[in-house]
Write a protein that holds these residues in place. Sequence first.
Motif, PDB file in Angstrom:
ATOM      1  N   LYS A  94      14.624 -42.775  43.257  1.00 39.70           N
ATOM      2  CA  LYS A  94      14.320 -43.522  42.032  1.00 39.70           C
ATOM      3  C   LYS A  94      13.425 -44.720  42.375  1.00 39.70           C
ATOM      4  CE  LYS A  94      14.864 -44.710  37.717  1.00 39.70           C
ATOM      5  NZ  LYS A  94      14.179 -43.914  36.698  1.00 39.70           N
ATOM      6  N   ALA A  95      13.806 -45.435  43.430  1.00 34.16           N
ATOM      7  CA  ALA A  95      13.020 -46.610  43.842  1.00 34.16           C
ATOM      8  C   ALA A  95      11.603 -46.193  44.231  1.00 34.16           C
ATOM      9  CB  ALA A  95      13.708 -47.314  45.013  1.00 34.16           C
ATOM     10  N   MET A  96      11.504 -45.084  44.973  1.00 36.74           N
ATOM     11  CA  MET A  96      10.188 -44.604  45.381  1.00 36.74           C
ATOM     12  C   MET A  96       9.336 -44.234  44.175  1.00 36.74           C
ATOM     13  SD  MET A  96       9.240 -44.598  48.491  1.00 36.74           S
ATOM     14  CE  MET A  96       9.958 -44.888  50.096  1.00 36.74           C
ATOM     15  N   SER A  97       9.942 -43.580  43.180  1.00 36.11           N
ATOM     16  CA  SER A  97       9.123 -43.155  42.042  1.00 36.11           C
ATOM     17  C   SER A  97       8.690 -44.364  41.212  1.00 36.11           C
ATOM     18  CB  SER A  97       9.838 -42.098  41.197  1.00 36.11           C
ATOM     19  OG  SER A  97      11.046 -42.583  40.714  1.00 36.11           O
ATOM     20  N   GLU A  98       9.516 -45.438  41.210  1.00 36.78           N
ATOM     21  CA  GLU A  98       9.071 -46.662  40.537  1.00 36.78           C
ATOM     22  C   GLU A  98       7.912 -47.305  41.307  1.00 36.78           C
ATOM     23  OE1 GLU A  98       9.821 -47.717  37.646  1.00 36.78           O
ATOM     24  OE2 GLU A  98      11.531 -46.417  37.214  1.00 36.78           O
ATOM     25  N   LEU A  99       8.019 -47.279  42.639  1.00 35.88           N
ATOM     26  CA  LEU A  99       6.940 -47.835  43.463  1.00 35.88           C
ATOM     27  C   LEU A  99       5.665 -47.000  43.320  1.00 35.88           C
ATOM     28  CD1 LEU A  99       8.827 -48.781  46.754  1.00 35.88           C
ATOM     29  CD2 LEU A  99       7.949 -50.327  45.021  1.00 35.88           C
ATOM     30  N   GLN A 100       5.849 -45.693  43.122  1.00 37.43           N
ATOM     31  CA  GLN A 100       4.694 -44.802  42.944  1.00 37.43           C
ATOM     32  C   GLN A 100       3.911 -45.164  41.687  1.00 37.43           C
ATOM     33  OE1 GLN A 100       2.912 -42.973  44.633  1.00 37.43           O
ATOM     34  NE2 GLN A 100       2.819 -40.819  44.108  1.00 37.43           N
ATOM     35  N   LYS A 101       4.625 -45.671  40.662  1.00 36.39           N
ATOM     36  CA  LYS A 101       3.940 -46.078  39.432  1.00 36.39           C
ATOM     37  C   LYS A 101       2.990 -47.244  39.700  1.00 36.39           C
ATOM     38  CE  LYS A 101       7.666 -44.582  36.390  1.00 36.39           C
ATOM     39  NZ  LYS A 101       8.914 -45.052  35.777  1.00 36.39           N
ATOM     40  N   LEU A 102       3.336 -48.070  40.694  1.00 41.68           N
ATOM     41  CA  LEU A 102       2.495 -49.224  41.037  1.00 41.68           C
ATOM     42  C   LEU A 102       1.391 -48.844  42.018  1.00 41.68           C
ATOM     43  CD1 LEU A 102       5.320 -51.842  41.677  1.00 41.68           C
ATOM     44  CD2 LEU A 102       3.723 -51.897  39.766  1.00 41.68           C
TER      45      LEU A 102
END
Lengths: 177, 198
Positions: B113-121
């Motif tokens: 989940k954290a990675m996919s949020e970081l991927q948005k950035l």
Amino acid sequence: MIAELCTNLSKWAIPLILLFIPLVALFRRVRVYEAFVEGAAEGFSNAIRIMPFLVAMMVAVGIFRDSGALDKCVSALSPFLFKFGIPAELVPLAVMRPLSGTGAIGVTTELLNAHGPDSMVGRIASTVLGSTDTTFYVLTVYFGAVGVVKPRYSIAVGLIGDLIGFIGSVFICKLLF
Amino acid sequence: MINYIWVLLMAVGIIYAALNGRIDQMTTSAINAANSAVGLSFKLIGVMCLWLGVLKIAEVAGMVRALAVLIGPVVHYIFPSVPRRHPAMGAIIMTISANMMGLGNAVTPLGIKAMSELQKLNKDKESASPAMCTMLALCTTGFTLVPATIIAIRAAAGSVSPAEIVGPTMVVSFIATVFALVFDRVCQAVFSSRNRRL
């Protein structure tokens, strides 16, 4: 005493989280059921997206291990590491730790049975297992789930972390026990 | 780098097997590994759904934000490129907390989940951003306060004091985490200066 505390903590943690979060959310007038389902819907696609990455990594590691090349690496490295005061018995664990989580648990269990859990080797092995995670697995799963195919320098960072964890375990255990 | 490691593992394995008369085992080994990878990702579906569902509840209820306010400053220092109020913050904090409590099967879903949020950035979706590399460094060293699995293994092996490694584990994983984060910063600086020159 500490063991009891730790096992109790891990026994209670998840049930308490499952009790506490929905309960508090309900008090804050969240539609908990709908929120849960909305979040859970992402779980399936995430798990499926990881699959090709896991296949790629586990096939490579599997071939490397089953060919006997891993054991060869271990026996080649042993005399070299022995000079630095690292017991030769621990080398398989050091090589296995970043590659395979279940493999590392297997190696540790064997070491504990062969040398005794309260021997120096047993203590160091336990500390190595506890203080680092399986770098290649974490990398494959986390980057795979979001579609990143170029991990850049992060493999090096992860492996350095593993190495520090290993040397640190040997050093701290020899210091303390 | 991943390309080289991947080919190296397979090429060395296959050539070594060929030289030692184990070549017939390589086919079964590859197929078994592929099968167990698929099995593993299917096994992940359940825990993934469970924890992402619970995380969503915590998010909607504002609990993640509350946690972010509490230990946000430390996390912000480690992840300077992530805006303070971005959802990635909450996911990162949840991952670290789960890791510290030794909740093995909750860590993976939260970390993803954290990675996919970081991927948005992330601007270049194919290669890992500096923040994603930092996140990986944190997770691979996995700072743990409660190494429950190891305690269980030690107890099963008949240890007199299965928990005596809790202290060393904490110290070592803390040192390894700090080293990995420092090394990550160094790599970050080296790589970004190299990119500017190109």
